[in-house]
Design a protein around this motif. Structure first.
Motif, PDB file in Angstrom:
ATOM      1  N   UNK A 171     -76.397 136.990  -8.393  1.00  0.00           N
ATOM      2  CA  UNK A 171     -75.089 137.563  -8.015  1.00  0.00           C
ATOM      3  C   UNK A 171     -74.366 138.108  -9.238  1.00  0.00           C
ATOM      4  N   UNK A 172     -74.370 137.324 -10.318  1.00  0.00           N
ATOM      5  CA  UNK A 172     -73.675 137.752 -11.544  1.00  0.00           C
ATOM      6  C   UNK A 172     -74.405 138.947 -12.165  1.00  0.00           C
ATOM      7  N   UNK A 191     -76.555 132.257  -7.793  1.00  0.00           N
ATOM      8  CA  UNK A 191     -75.442 132.736  -8.628  1.00  0.00           C
ATOM      9  C   UNK A 191     -75.899 133.617  -9.786  1.00  0.00           C
ATOM     10  N   UNK A 244     -66.634 122.168  -6.862  1.00  0.00           N
ATOM     11  CA  UNK A 244     -65.834 123.395  -6.961  1.00  0.00           C
ATOM     12  C   UNK A 244     -65.961 124.291  -5.733  1.00  0.00           C
ATOM     13  N   UNK A 286     -69.793 120.973 -10.370  1.00  0.00           N
ATOM     14  CA  UNK A 286     -70.146 122.320  -9.887  1.00  0.00           C
ATOM     15  C   UNK A 286     -70.129 122.349  -8.359  1.00  0.00           C
ATOM     16  N   UNK A 339     -65.396 128.649  -9.859  1.00  0.00           N
ATOM     17  CA  UNK A 339     -66.317 128.732  -8.715  1.00  0.00           C
ATOM     18  C   UNK A 339     -67.512 127.810  -8.944  1.00  0.00           C
ATOM     19  N   UNK A 340     -68.259 127.519  -7.896  1.00  0.00           N
ATOM     20  CA  UNK A 340     -69.405 126.612  -8.078  1.00  0.00           C
ATOM     21  C   UNK A 340     -70.566 127.277  -8.833  1.00  0.00           C
ATOM     22  N   UNK A 341     -70.329 127.576 -10.079  1.00  0.00           N
ATOM     23  CA  UNK A 341     -71.324 128.217 -10.943  1.00  0.00           C
ATOM     24  C   UNK A 341     -71.391 127.429 -12.243  1.00  0.00           C
ATOM     25  N   UNK A 342     -72.603 127.046 -12.650  1.00  0.00           N
ATOM     26  CA  UNK A 342     -72.739 126.349 -13.937  1.00  0.00           C
ATOM     27  C   UNK A 342     -72.624 127.381 -15.059  1.00  0.00           C
ATOM     28  N   UNK A 352     -73.589 141.989 -10.228  1.00  0.00           N
ATOM     29  CA  UNK A 352     -72.219 142.457 -10.504  1.00  0.00           C
ATOM     30  C   UNK A 352     -72.166 143.201 -11.842  1.00  0.00           C
TER      31      UNK A 352
END
Lengths: 326, 274
Positions: free
Chosen positions: B6-7, B3, A78, A75, B93-96, B10
């Motif tokens: 953010x999600x 994140x 990325x 993660x 993207x850097x999101x788990x 959105x």
């Protein structure tokens, strides 16, 4: 010494009985640019998805920036990967600025960086328009802009030039060159080998999930067994041993290493001589067909003929070749 | 920004643009006002609290409507994004993956909560002003809160469907099937079993526990038999004597109906290939 940013060793991916990719070894160095070439469904997108951890390999290992892309530690890695998917899609009701702002925040970047990238790809005037009103090329530019977020160390671009106009295509390759100079590795998939010439330093050809060829363009040309052709145009006369392809036009094949010596031996008054190197699409088609020898105009003329002197008095004007019986 | 936020942000932004938020809020407000005035019309004669009667009417509506809304919001969340091609990009993207599910959940439940609180709240406010009664406000507030919880449970169930479905069409079909199962078939099956058994083996306690296997029934118990000022008008006073669970226990069960499917969706999504 440059470090490998992407490394695949013996990678295979199967979906039930269907083999998508098999036995793939691939490495990409810092600042390097590899073109992944294959027809639709050859396995290019599968390989990129394996690199992103969207798919798990059935066999072999994948390492991207030193991490297993399917592991939890990937993660963070990325943050330094840029990805442009094939047929990139965005939510149609969001504006270009909102879209790039969302992705910028996900990469811990200020939205201002997103706006700068929109400007770089020529979308600053369309930034306030909804993405649903964008043309295919504009969506592709937006996709490219988001891939550049976060100063990526590895850029994975799946069919990035689809829908781009020739002017932006040039700018696209210019931006890639700048990124490479800054140390970014670029993996670029395409089904058009010709557009990659000059942009990549290595090409990997994939067919039915298998790697058919891996090397620079000169190596691929040699592996394809395609020999350049020389075309001589004469006002009159004949060239023994050459193939006449039109009135006064003769062709012969000549291996790449012999071309210079062969041309030096040509007389000044010989008329014009062109070197016809195999187009990259021909090289690609030849690689797909498998190894064959001497795909040019029969046996190498440069090996069998040597031009010895300009035409002498009383002889027919033009090139004079002496066949060497080797 | 985190994140998840953010999600969630959105999702809310997209739903505002799609007019989902406005449509849902208006739908719930119109239904609530219609039921409030039609259902509470005779209360003046019997001296009943108009708001308490409205709770009964709205609870019966919510049992059908909110699971459907929850499933409609959620069934597309994973399979739809995967089909449109936006999911692969998001996951690069850097999101788990658990952050993606929780972000979507926070966004969808916020939309649902806004529509329910504003839609039902407007009706409650109008009824209490017109009828000059506010004694049943705690029951009304409980009904709104548990309605959001019911919707959230079905949003979570919708994610399980979305992760498992191969395509959007299958996801939509599965969502309708699950909705029918929980709001219609489950109760009919239970009733069928009770009739067939004729009270020989199945006790009232077993029925109580069986009802907890359905979030819609847990909601029904909570709102129609849970509070004394409502059970009289819901025709469930008799049932209330048989119900072993208090309001807190029923709320806990409903919360479990959110947590368990949500955790299942997260676990399944972690293994899903895109």
């Amino acid at each position: 010494m440059s470090l490998a940013t992407i490394e695949l060793a013996g990678v295979a991916k199967r979906f039930g009985a269907q083999v998508a990719v098999q036995g793939i070894d691939l490495s990409l160095q810092e600042g390097g640019c590899v073109g992944l070439v294959g027809h639709n469904g050859a396995g290019k997108s599968t390989l990129i998805k394996l690199m992103l951890g969207l798919l798990r390999p059935s066999a072999g290992t994948v390492r991207v920036l030193g991490e297993d892309p399917t592991g939890g530690a990937s993660v963070r890695a990325r943050r330094e990967i840029g990805y442009l998917p094939d047929n990139v899609a965005f939510h149609p009701s969001m504006t270009g600025a909102e879209t790039i702002g969302f992705y910028a925040r996900l990469k811990r970047e200020a939205p201002a960086r997103g706006r700068a990238l929109l400007q770089q790809v020529g979308l600053d005037e369309a930034a306030r328009r909804r993405v649903g009103t964008y043309s295919k090329g504009m969506r592709q530019r937006l996709g490219f802009a988001q891939a550049l977020l976060g100063h990526p160390r590895a850029l994975l671009l799946d069919e990035p030039t689809t829908g781009l106009d020739p002017e932006f295509r040039l700018r696209f390759f210019g931006i890639l060159a700048d990124m490479r100079r800054a140390g970014t590795s670029v993996l670029l998939s395409s089904h058009a080998l010709a557009e990659l010439e000059g942009a990549v330093d290595r090409i990997v050809v994939i067919d039915h999930g298998r790697k058919l060829a891996d090397g620079d363009i000169a190596t691929l040309r040699a592996e394809a067994g395609l020999v350049p052709r020389l075309r001589a145009s004469l006002a009159n006369g004949q060239l023994p041993g050459w193939q006449q392809v039109a009135p006064g036009v003769f062709e012969t094949s000549c291996p790449e290493p012999d071309i210079l010596a062969f041309l030096k031996a040509l007389p000044d008054k010989a008329g014009s001589v062109e070197i016809l190197r195999p187009a990259l699409d021909e090289v690609y088609a030849a690689i797909l067909q498998g190894p064959q020898q001497n795909r040019g105009l029969g046996p190498s003329c440069a090996a069998r003929f040597r031009v010895t002197a300009p035409a002498g008095p009383g002889e027919s004007p033009g090139l004079r070749c002496r066949e060497l019986h080797l | 920004m985190n994140p998840i936020l953010l999600i969630a942000n959105k999702e809310i932004q997209e739903s505002i643009r799609n007019r989902w938020v406005v449509a849902l809020t208006c739908l719930l407000a119109i239904f609530a006002l219609t039921l409030a005035f039609l259902g509470a019309a005779p209360t003046g004669l019997v001296k009943a609290s108009a708001l308490a009667v409205t709770v009964v009417s709205l609870s019966s509506l919510s049992i059908f409507l909110l699971p459907l809304i929850g499933l409609l919001l959620a069934y597309d969340a994973v399979v739809g994004e995967a089909e449109r091609g936006t999911l692969a990009l998001l996951l690069a993207y850097p999101v788990a993956r658990w952050q993606v599910i929780l972000g979507k959940f926070a966004g969808h439940v916020s939309i649902l909560a806004f529509a329910t609180v504003v839609g039902y709240g407007t009706a409650g406010l109008v009824v209490s002003i017109v009828s000059h009664s506010d004694a049943a406000w705690p029951s009304f507030a409980l009904m709104i809160g548990s309605s959001v919880l019911l919707g959230a449970a079905f949003v979570a169930i919708g994610y399980v469907i979305s992760v498992l479905a191969g395509d959007r069409g299958a996801g939509g079909g599965l969502a309708i099937g699950v909705w029918l199962l929980f709001v219609l078939i489950f109760d009919m099956m239970l009733l069928g079993v009770l009739v067939a058994d004729q009270g020989r083996m199945i006790t009232a306690g077993m029925v109580n526990w069986a009802l907890l296997l359905n979030p819609a029934d847990a909601y029904r118990l909570l709102n129609l038999a849970g509070t004394s000022d409502v059970r009289m008008f819901s025709g469930m006073s008799g049932l209330a004597q048989q119900v072993h669970f208090g309001v807190t226990s029923l709320l806990f069960v409903m919360a479990l109906w959110v947590v368990v499917p949500l955790s299942t969706a997260v676990a399944l999504f972690a293994r899903r290939e895109i």
